[in-house]
Design an enzyme around this catalytic site. Structure first.
Site, PDB file in Angstrom:
ATOM      1  N   HIS A 155     -20.304 -10.990 -12.362  1.00 59.94           N
ATOM      2  CA  HIS A 155     -19.614  -9.765 -11.970  1.00 59.94           C
ATOM      3  C   HIS A 155     -18.854  -9.189 -13.163  1.00 59.94           C
ATOM      4  O   HIS A 155     -18.819  -9.797 -14.225  1.00 59.94           O
ATOM      5  CB  HIS A 155     -18.691  -9.997 -10.775  1.00 59.94           C
ATOM      6  CG  HIS A 155     -17.542 -10.922 -11.011  1.00 59.94           C
ATOM      7  ND1 HIS A 155     -17.692 -12.283 -11.222  1.00 59.94           N
ATOM      8  CD2 HIS A 155     -16.195 -10.705 -11.068  1.00 59.94           C
ATOM      9  CE1 HIS A 155     -16.502 -12.841 -11.389  1.00 59.94           C
ATOM     10  NE2 HIS A 155     -15.578 -11.902 -11.300  1.00 59.94           N
ATOM     11  N   HIS A 211     -15.649  -8.432 -13.982  1.00 59.19           N
ATOM     12  CA  HIS A 211     -14.300  -8.724 -14.457  1.00 59.19           C
ATOM     13  C   HIS A 211     -14.331  -9.257 -15.886  1.00 59.19           C
ATOM     14  O   HIS A 211     -15.210 -10.032 -16.268  1.00 59.19           O
ATOM     15  CB  HIS A 211     -13.597  -9.708 -13.530  1.00 59.19           C
ATOM     16  CG  HIS A 211     -13.209  -9.095 -12.221  1.00 59.19           C
ATOM     17  ND1 HIS A 211     -12.892  -9.842 -11.106  1.00 59.19           N
ATOM     18  CD2 HIS A 211     -13.092  -7.794 -11.830  1.00 59.19           C
ATOM     19  CE1 HIS A 211     -12.582  -9.025 -10.103  1.00 59.19           C
ATOM     20  NE2 HIS A 211     -12.708  -7.789 -10.518  1.00 59.19           N
ATOM     21  N   ASP A 228     -12.775 -11.440 -17.621  1.00 53.84           N
ATOM     22  CA  ASP A 228     -12.777 -12.871 -17.932  1.00 53.84           C
ATOM     23  C   ASP A 228     -14.121 -13.534 -17.640  1.00 53.84           C
ATOM     24  O   ASP A 228     -14.281 -14.740 -17.834  1.00 53.84           O
ATOM     25  CB  ASP A 228     -11.638 -13.592 -17.195  1.00 53.84           C
ATOM     26  CG  ASP A 228     -11.774 -13.552 -15.684  1.00 53.84           C
ATOM     27  OD1 ASP A 228     -12.217 -12.514 -15.152  1.00 53.84           O
ATOM     28  OD2 ASP A 228     -11.442 -14.548 -15.021  1.00 53.84           O
ATOM     29  N   HIS A 229     -15.092 -12.732 -17.228  1.00 52.46           N
ATOM     30  CA  HIS A 229     -16.448 -13.239 -16.995  1.00 52.46           C
ATOM     31  C   HIS A 229     -17.489 -12.611 -17.918  1.00 52.46           C
ATOM     32  O   HIS A 229     -18.591 -13.154 -18.036  1.00 52.46           O
ATOM     33  CB  HIS A 229     -16.848 -13.018 -15.537  1.00 52.46           C
ATOM     34  CG  HIS A 229     -16.056 -13.853 -14.584  1.00 52.46           C
ATOM     35  ND1 HIS A 229     -16.548 -14.977 -13.972  1.00 52.46           N
ATOM     36  CD2 HIS A 229     -14.767 -13.745 -14.160  1.00 52.46           C
ATOM     37  CE1 HIS A 229     -15.610 -15.524 -13.217  1.00 52.46           C
ATOM     38  NE2 HIS A 229     -14.516 -14.787 -13.318  1.00 52.46           N
ATOM     39  N   HIS A 258     -15.661 -10.383  -3.482  1.00 58.13           N
ATOM     40  CA  HIS A 258     -14.709 -10.382  -4.600  1.00 58.13           C
ATOM     41  C   HIS A 258     -14.834  -9.070  -5.368  1.00 58.13           C
ATOM     42  O   HIS A 258     -13.835  -8.409  -5.660  1.00 58.13           O
ATOM     43  CB  HIS A 258     -15.004 -11.578  -5.495  1.00 58.13           C
ATOM     44  CG  HIS A 258     -14.069 -11.731  -6.649  1.00 58.13           C
ATOM     45  ND1 HIS A 258     -12.734 -12.036  -6.500  1.00 58.13           N
ATOM     46  CD2 HIS A 258     -14.279 -11.634  -7.998  1.00 58.13           C
ATOM     47  CE1 HIS A 258     -12.157 -12.125  -7.688  1.00 58.13           C
ATOM     48  NE2 HIS A 258     -13.073 -11.873  -8.608  1.00 58.13           N
ATOM     49  N   ASP A 303     -16.808 -16.029  -8.916  1.00 56.62           N
ATOM     50  CA  ASP A 303     -15.552 -16.047  -8.166  1.00 56.62           C
ATOM     51  C   ASP A 303     -15.765 -15.818  -6.674  1.00 56.62           C
ATOM     52  O   ASP A 303     -14.878 -15.293  -5.989  1.00 56.62           O
ATOM     53  CB  ASP A 303     -14.607 -14.972  -8.709  1.00 56.62           C
ATOM     54  CG  ASP A 303     -14.000 -15.340 -10.053  1.00 56.62           C
ATOM     55  OD1 ASP A 303     -14.248 -16.454 -10.536  1.00 56.62           O
ATOM     56  OD2 ASP A 303     -13.301 -14.481 -10.630  1.00 56.62           O
ATOM     57  N   HIS A 321     -13.507 -21.269 -12.028  1.00 60.11           N
ATOM     58  CA  HIS A 321     -12.082 -21.530 -12.266  1.00 60.11           C
ATOM     59  C   HIS A 321     -11.715 -22.930 -11.785  1.00 60.11           C
ATOM     60  O   HIS A 321     -12.305 -23.446 -10.828  1.00 60.11           O
ATOM     61  CB  HIS A 321     -11.198 -20.517 -11.539  1.00 60.11           C
ATOM     62  CG  HIS A 321     -11.269 -19.138 -12.091  1.00 60.11           C
ATOM     63  ND1 HIS A 321     -10.473 -18.701 -13.121  1.00 60.11           N
ATOM     64  CD2 HIS A 321     -12.066 -18.080 -11.755  1.00 60.11           C
ATOM     65  CE1 HIS A 321     -10.753 -17.446 -13.397  1.00 60.11           C
ATOM     66  NE2 HIS A 321     -11.721 -17.047 -12.579  1.00 60.11           N
TER      67      HIS A 321
END
Length: 253
Positions: free
Chosen positions: A53, A55, A57-58, A111, A128, A166
Site C-alpha cells: 500500500h 503509506h 513507511d512501506h 487500512h 498493515d 510491524h
C-alpha cells in the site's frame, strides 16, 4: 524455496527480504538504507520489489533502491505509488522467477482503499491489514471492508506463515486479553510473547491458525468477544458491528 530475512526499520517496521541464491526480492521497503546494507553484505542483486500500500513507511525507499538496482516494482493498481512498473489487481499472479515463487494477489481494503496482500509458497505478506494479534487501523476503508478482508485471509491454510509489517504483537495481545480473558490459547500466547520480547526476539511471523485462535479481530463470531463488544455498544448485533466496536476500542486502548 527462498529464505526470508527480517530487516528492522524505523521504530517497529519490518521489511521482508526474500533470498534465493544471489538474488533478492523485498517487500514494503519504506527505507532503502537497511535494505542496501543487507544486499551489500550478502552480495545480493535486487530483482523485484513488492508493495502492499501507499503509506510512506512501506514504499518510501523504492526510488533509492531503483537508483542502485534495476528491479521490477509490483504494487496495487488502485493506489498512486511512484515507481510501480507492474500494477496489480485482485486475482493477479506475480511470478518472481529469481526466487522461484508465484504469488496470488489478494485485495484487502480497509487500512487503505487499495491495499493488497501477496500469498504464495505458504507465506502471506499482508502489510498493515492482518497484524500478529491484531489488525490495521481504518484510515481509508470501512469496518465492513476490513472485516471482509480479514475473513478472506482467515480462509488461507492454517499453516500459512503471516509476515505482517510491524512488531505490534505484545501491545495487540494486551488488548486481546481485555476482550477475551477466558481464551486459554491467548493466555499462553501472551506469556510466550512476553518471554520472547524480554530476550529481544521478534514475534513475527505468526500463522493463520494462531491468529484464528487468539486474534480478537478474527473471532468476532465468538461469544466472549461479541459480549465484550456489546458491553460497550449494546446494538452491535452482527459480526461487522462487533468488529467496528473492537477496532474503535483498540484505537484508544
Amino acid at each position: 524455496m527462498f529464505d526470508v530475512i527480517r530487516i528492522p526499520a524505523f521504530k517497529d517496521n519490518y521489511i521482508w527480504l526474500l533470498r534465493k541464491g544471489a538474488t533478492a526480492t523485498v517487500v514494503d521497503p519504506g527505507d532503502a538504507s537497511p535494505v542496501l546494507e543487507v544486499l551489500e553484505r550478502e552480495g545480493l542483486s535486487l530483482t523485484a520489489i513488492l508493495i502492499t500500500h501507499h503509506h510512506a513507511d512501506h514504499q518510501g525507499g523504492v526510488a533509492s533502491l531503483l537508483a542502485r538496482h534495476p528491479a521490477e516494482v509490483f504494487g496495487p493498481a488502485a493506489e498512486s505509488i511512484t515507481g510501480i512498473s507492474q500494477p496489480l489487481r485482485d486475482g493477479a499472479t506475480v511470478r518472481i522467477t529469481s526466487c522461484d515463487v508465484e504469488f496470488q494477489v489478494i485485495e484487502v481494503p480497509g487500512h487503505t482503499r487499495g491495499h493488497i496482500a501477496y500469498y504464495g509458497s505458504g507465506c502471506l505478506f499482508c502489510g498493515d491489514t492482518l497484524f500478529s494479534g491484531g489488525c490495521g487501523r481504518l484510515f481509508e476503508g470501512t469496518a465492513a471492508q476490513m472485516a471482509a478482508s480479514l475473513a478472506r485471509l482467515s480462509e488461507l491454510p492454517d499453516e500459512t506463515a503471516v509476515y505482517c509489517a510491524h512488531e505490534y504483537t505484545a501491545a495487540n495481545l494486551r488488548f486481546a486479553l481485555a476482550v477475551e480473558p477466558g481464551n486459554r490459547r491467548l493466555q499462553d500466547r501472551v506469556n510466550a510473547v512476553a518471554a520472547a520480547r524480554a530476550k529481544g526476539w521478534a514475534t513475527v511471523p505468526s500463522t493463520i491458525e494462531l491468529e484464528k485462535a487468539s486474534n480478537p479481530f478474527l473471532r468476532c463470531d465468538q461469544p466472549e468477544v461479541a459480549a465484550a463488544a456489546r458491553r460497550r455498544a449494546p446494538d452491535a448485533r452482527d459480526e461487522v458491528a462487533v468488529f467496528a466496536v473492537l477496532r474503535e476500542w483498540k484505537n484508544s486502548f
